[in-house]
Design a protein around this motif. Structure first.
Motif, PDB file in Angstrom:
ATOM      1  N   LEU A  61      -8.747  -1.474  -7.415  1.00  0.00           N
ATOM      2  CA  LEU A  61      -7.919  -0.816  -6.406  1.00  0.00           C
ATOM      3  C   LEU A  61      -8.454   0.578  -6.095  1.00  0.00           C
ATOM      4  N   TYR A  62      -8.831   1.312  -7.135  1.00  0.00           N
ATOM      5  CA  TYR A  62      -9.374   2.662  -6.938  1.00  0.00           C
ATOM      6  C   TYR A  62     -10.671   2.612  -6.138  1.00  0.00           C
ATOM      7  N   VAL A  63     -11.593   1.740  -6.550  1.00  0.00           N
ATOM      8  CA  VAL A  63     -12.892   1.636  -5.877  1.00  0.00           C
ATOM      9  C   VAL A  63     -12.708   1.218  -4.421  1.00  0.00           C
ATOM     10  N   LEU A  88      -5.786  -7.123  -1.714  1.00  0.00           N
ATOM     11  CA  LEU A  88      -5.962  -8.166  -2.728  1.00  0.00           C
ATOM     12  C   LEU A  88      -5.700  -7.614  -4.119  1.00  0.00           C
ATOM     13  N   SER A  89      -6.171  -6.395  -4.380  1.00  0.00           N
ATOM     14  CA  SER A  89      -5.930  -5.762  -5.687  1.00  0.00           C
ATOM     15  C   SER A  89      -4.450  -5.494  -5.909  1.00  0.00           C
ATOM     16  N   GLU A 135     -19.477   3.642  -6.770  1.00  0.00           N
ATOM     17  CA  GLU A 135     -18.224   4.371  -6.982  1.00  0.00           C
ATOM     18  C   GLU A 135     -17.781   4.307  -8.439  1.00  0.00           C
ATOM     19  N   MET A 136     -18.034   3.165  -9.088  1.00  0.00           N
ATOM     20  CA  MET A 136     -17.709   3.057 -10.509  1.00  0.00           C
ATOM     21  C   MET A 136     -18.543   4.033 -11.339  1.00  0.00           C
ATOM     22  N   ASN A 137     -19.816   4.172 -11.011  1.00  0.00           N
ATOM     23  CA  ASN A 137     -20.669   5.121 -11.734  1.00  0.00           C
ATOM     24  C   ASN A 137     -20.189   6.550 -11.538  1.00  0.00           C
TER      25      ASN A 137
END
Length: 294
Positions: free
Chosen positions: A21-23, A41-42, A273-275
């Protein structure tokens, strides 16, 4: 089975969907229209995931109020079919972008994706209300425990199940398979798309489709058999199908757990974005939990 399976799904699914959801939210704010569908969807998967502790309590035969029982059942079914609609939107979006790259630009704008997402939620909720009203469950929402399946099915419950299988599963599945086939055909013919891009798109769509089918084909098959065989009041079929039904209900949770993991691992922009999030997390840990010099 339920306490163990649902506990595992909750432990994995809650952080996975929060991260997804954050990403997706960050990418949506940057103008990525596909991220709009992934945000929704998240949210849908997250709503279902947070109900898992209630299902665990009921599996352990601990008391759960009638209203809470009915509420988690409604959330579960809405999550199933809202998720199906959003996966269709993702498939159609990729189909238009790859098969008709010079056309339908308006359909791939963020505002269009927002409008379509609102329509998906609205249509699914309205249809669900109509179906619940047809079975009399809406009128008895506060007194009838909707989370407890009636076995054998009544005629009204059987009609509801067949409608859900037809509109909520078969139609989205045919749309996704059609889009997938067309996309694969377009990828093979297009010389402008790099081999790595082809691989990523193919892998993402393949994994999403396979996950969806593995999670829902057994459940929808058993539901269809129950609707056909139990509606006459035959208790023999109800006894035969009870245990398979209980198993396949648990497998549907796989979709809510694996969708965010698949997207975050396959999508390059999502991994970026996760990194960034990990770098921020490490910086905060350094500030609040400084390591002593050795």
């Amino acid at each position: 089975m339920y306490p163990v399976a649902y506990s595992l799904f909750f432990i994995v699914g809650l952080p996975a969907n929060c991260l997804s959801l954050y990403v997706a939210w960050v990418l949506m704010r940057k103008g990525n229209n596909l991220a709009v569908y992934l945000v929704n969807l998240s949210i849908s998967d997250l709503l279902y995931t947070v109900t898992l502790p209630v299902w665990i309590e009921m599996a352990l035969r601990r008391p759960v109020g009638d209203v809470l029982c009915s509420l988690v059942a409604v959330i579960m079914y809405n999550s199933f079919y809202v998720g199906s609609g959003l996966l269709c939107c993702i498939s159609v979006d990729r189909y238009l972008g790859l098969v008709y790259p010079l056309y339908f630009q308006w359909a791939r704008e963020v505002r269009t994706s927002l409008a379509v997402s609102v329509v998906v939620w609205t249509v699914e909720i309205v249809i669900h209300i109509i179906l619940l009203n047809h079975t009399g469950a809406l009128q008895a929402f506060f007194s009838r425990r909707l989370c407890e399946e009636r076995m054998p099915m009544t005629r009204a419950d059987a009609d509801l199940a067949i409608t859900r299988v037809s509109l909520g599963f078969l139609v989205p599945t045919f749309i996704m398979i059609f889009c997938f086939r067309q996309i694969m055909h377009a990828l093979q013919k297009s010389p402008s798309i790099l081999a790595e891009e082809r691989r990523v798109v193919r892998l993402l769509l393949m994994l999403l489709l396979v996950t969806y089918l593995v999670a829902f084909v057994p459940y929808q098959t058993v539901m269809f058999l129950r609707a056909v065989l139990e509606s006459s009041g035959n208790c023999t079929w109800a006894k035969w199908l009870r245990h398979p039904y209980m198993v396949v209900v648990a497998t549907t949770t796989l979709n809510s757990v694996l969708d965010p993991i698949i997207y975050c691992l396959i999508s390059k922009s999502a991994r970026t974005e996760m990194n960034r999030l990990l770098v921020k997390g490490r910086a905060l840990c350094t500030v609040f939990l400084p390591f002593p010099n050795v």
